[in-house]
Design an enzyme around this catalytic site. Structure first.
Site, PDB file in Angstrom:
ATOM      1  N   ASP A 220      -1.723   5.684   2.899  1.00 48.77           N
ATOM      2  CA  ASP A 220      -0.799   5.978   3.661  1.00 48.77           C
ATOM      3  C   ASP A 220       0.622   6.045   3.335  1.00 48.77           C
ATOM      4  OD1 ASP A 220      -0.831   7.291   6.093  1.00 48.77           O
ATOM      5  OD2 ASP A 220       0.103   5.079   6.776  1.00 48.77           O
ATOM      6  N   GLU A 284      -9.996  -3.193 -12.818  1.00 55.59           N
ATOM      7  CA  GLU A 284     -11.329  -4.588 -12.827  1.00 55.59           C
ATOM      8  C   GLU A 284     -12.589  -3.814 -12.464  1.00 55.59           C
ATOM      9  OE1 GLU A 284      -9.278  -7.255 -10.533  1.00 55.59           O
ATOM     10  OE2 GLU A 284      -7.542  -7.532 -11.555  1.00 55.59           O
TER      11      GLU A 284
END
Length: 568
Positions: A220, A284
């Protein structure tokens, strides 16, 4: 920590990662489906309706915020980034929903709101209780005021929702104190991204949801967070849209080649270091996790900086959304979008509606002024006939879904829902309505709960009649059950378009333009010939099997406001 199963998710391969071609469906949780009958959509309701999205043919679901929140701005005022608001259910409900989505082959993207928190967040409450200059205050944008006694705000910035962007607090001893910045509602204080502590908190938030199995984040206000040093005064241009503070005239998305003025609170270069950091966090995890930015940035050449290889994977193409229904303007923005995003190795994205804009089944045929975020209502001028507006919207959708790259759909557009215009003033809830004293209608009209079954209370939105915003009586003709399996319905057109898009691999197609007239957009993509008549006169169609048509053809003529896909 539970980790959702990958279930039936299709594997990705280099160069064809799922997000390069995905059609992503936005769910606005409070308005999608209500399982418990309280009038508010919830996570169990979403889980129940996921098979409908699978049958629609989308690839992923994006959920607007469902986090703990006072709900002053539809959940974009977050009080706890790592929990579910009781309005929507529990973390266990989220895990169930995510596992069900994955089992259906749907990926799940969730919102993250890093520009600001809720004023109810424990971080901000600690800042209010602490002294000026304290560690707690440094997590937000607190400043001393101007004037002899600090009685004036630190600068002249205005809130996106109207009014001043600064609110003065009362200190613990009862004296007038510092001011804090809130580019949105006063209950949404801006975080201080100059503070390493804030960076670390959001790394942890990302990992919390990635550990649960989410496939990515829609960010956002991705053009926010970093402010220009010194916080200089700034007055937006008169034609600035309410979500960006930059000029957003319709022709900008189509024609601009120079940068409009950059507000000192948006689109600062410092945001890119944040997204490079987040990119490493997502790496990751297995499974091509993604970041998609809500970045109101012009021109497209500048927007492309958000999707360089070490930053985000996607960003919304608001230049395309803002482009009017005009053949020359559309061709220009399509060409520029494909070229600009390809220059950084990213797919172009396409979008026509979301929870912040007037639904395109109304907007594309509006004749009156329609500044972004202002909304429309019963006193607005130039409201089009619904049948005419829907015809144009269907043609625009059929054009968009033939374009290469990724596309976003907003819940209910597959039903042809128009903007809900005749909401009673007493029912309105958008902060824009209140902060402008009723001068702007805001975004409630695109957020009205969905109609599922026409003979049920609340049209099947929930088990009872409750609905947090009133549903128009006319929506009985738009319900999903009245359109399912019906030839020519908007739902069927969407299903057919998404199936043909996948079958013909249009997301990885290359456009070859054809010239069929001034008011016609025509291009070949692989073995599909797409023709959109944007003008007012019928156009003769070349030979070819009709794969899809947004409206009935007249023999071998393409009527106005109609798009057709032919087998090339």
């Amino acid at each position: 920590m539970p980790t959702a199963s990958t279930g039936a998710l299709a594997p990705s391969s280099p160069g064809r990662e799922w997000w390069r071609s995905a059609v992503i469906y936005q769910v606005y949780p409070r308005s999608f489906a209500d399982a418990d009958g309280d009038g508010m959509g919830d996570l169990p309701g979403i889980t129940h309706r996921l098979p409908a999205l699978r049958s629609l043919g989308v690839d992923a679901v994006w959920l607007s915020p469902f986090f703990t929140s006072p709900q002053n701005d539809g959940g974009y005022d977050v009080a706890d980034y790592c929990d579910v608001d009781p309005l929507f259910g529990t973390l266990a409900d989220f895990d169930t929903m995510l596992e069900r989505a994955h089992s259906l082959g749907l990926r799940v993207i969730i919102d993250i709101v890093p520009n600001h928190s809720s004023s109810a967040h424990a971080w901000f409450q600690a800042a209010l209780a602490a002294a000026p200059g304290s560690e707690e205050r440094e997590r937000y944008m607190f400043r001393d005021g101007n004037g002899e006694h600090g009685e004036l705000p630190p600068n002249n910035w205005e809130s996106i929702f109207g009014g001043a962007a600064w609110t003065r607090i009362t200190e613990q001893d009862g004296t007038p104190g510092q001011w804090y910045l809130h580019l949105f509602d006063k209950s949404q204080p801006d975080l201080n991204w100059e503070n390493p502590w804030v960076w670390e908190q959001f790394r942890s938030i990302l990992r919390f949801w990635l550990d649960r199995g989410v496939d990515g984040f829609r960010v956002d206000v991705a053009h926010g967070m970093v402010k220009e040093a010194g916080l200089p005064d700034y007055t937006p241009p008169a034609n600035a849209g309410s979500m960006g503070g930059v000029a957003l005239e319709p022709e900008i998305g189509a024609h601009a080649s120079t940068e409009p003025p950059t507000p000192p609170y948006f689109a600062q270069d410092g945001v890119h270091a944040i997204y490079r950091d987040w990119h490493t966090v997502l790496e990751e995890y297995e499974g091509d996790r993604v970041l998609c930015g809500e970045a109101w940035v012009e021109p497209l050449e500048k927007l492309a900086r958000w999707v360089r290889p070490d930053e985000m994977q996607q960003t919304f193409n608001f230049g395309y959304l803002e482009t009017p229904w005009d053949a020359a303007a559309l061709r220009t923005v399509i060409d520029r979008s494909i070229s600009v995003f390809a220059s950084v190795g990213a797919p172009s994205t396409w979008v026509l509606s979301n929870h912040d804009v007037v639904r395109h089944a109304t907007r594309l045929a509006l004749e009156g002024e329609n500044l972004q975020g202002h909304g429309i209502g019963p006193k607005s001028s130039g409201i089009p006939d619904t049948a005419f507006a829907l015809r144009r919207a269907r043609a625009a959708t059929a054009l968009m879904l033939a374009l290469p790259g990724s596309a976003y759909l907003y819940q209910g557009e597959e039903l042809g829902l128009p903007e809900a215009i005749d909401l009673p003033d007493s029912a309105r809830q958008d902060p824009t309505w209140f902060r402008t004293n009723g001068e702007r209608y805001g975004r409630d009209g695109c957020r009205v709960p969905l109609p599922w079954e026409g003979t049920e209370p609340s049209y099947g939105f929930g088990p009872g009649a409750a609905s947090w915003l009133p549903q128009p009586a006319s929506w009985a003709s738009y319900t999903r059950d009245t359109q399912e399996g019906v030839a020519g319905s908007t739902l069927t057109m969407y299903q057919d378009a998404l199936a043909a898009r996948r079958e013909h691999d249009l997301a990885f197609g290359t456009l070859e333009w054809a010239e069929l007239g001034q008011d016609v957009l025509a291009f070949r993509s692989g073995n599909v010939f797409v023709i959109a008549n944007v003008g007012t006169e019928p156009v003769a169609l070349p030979d070819g099997e009709v794969l899809l048509a947004s409206a009935d053809l007249i023999g071998r003529e393409l009527p106005q406001d109609t798009t057709v896909w032919l087998r090339a």
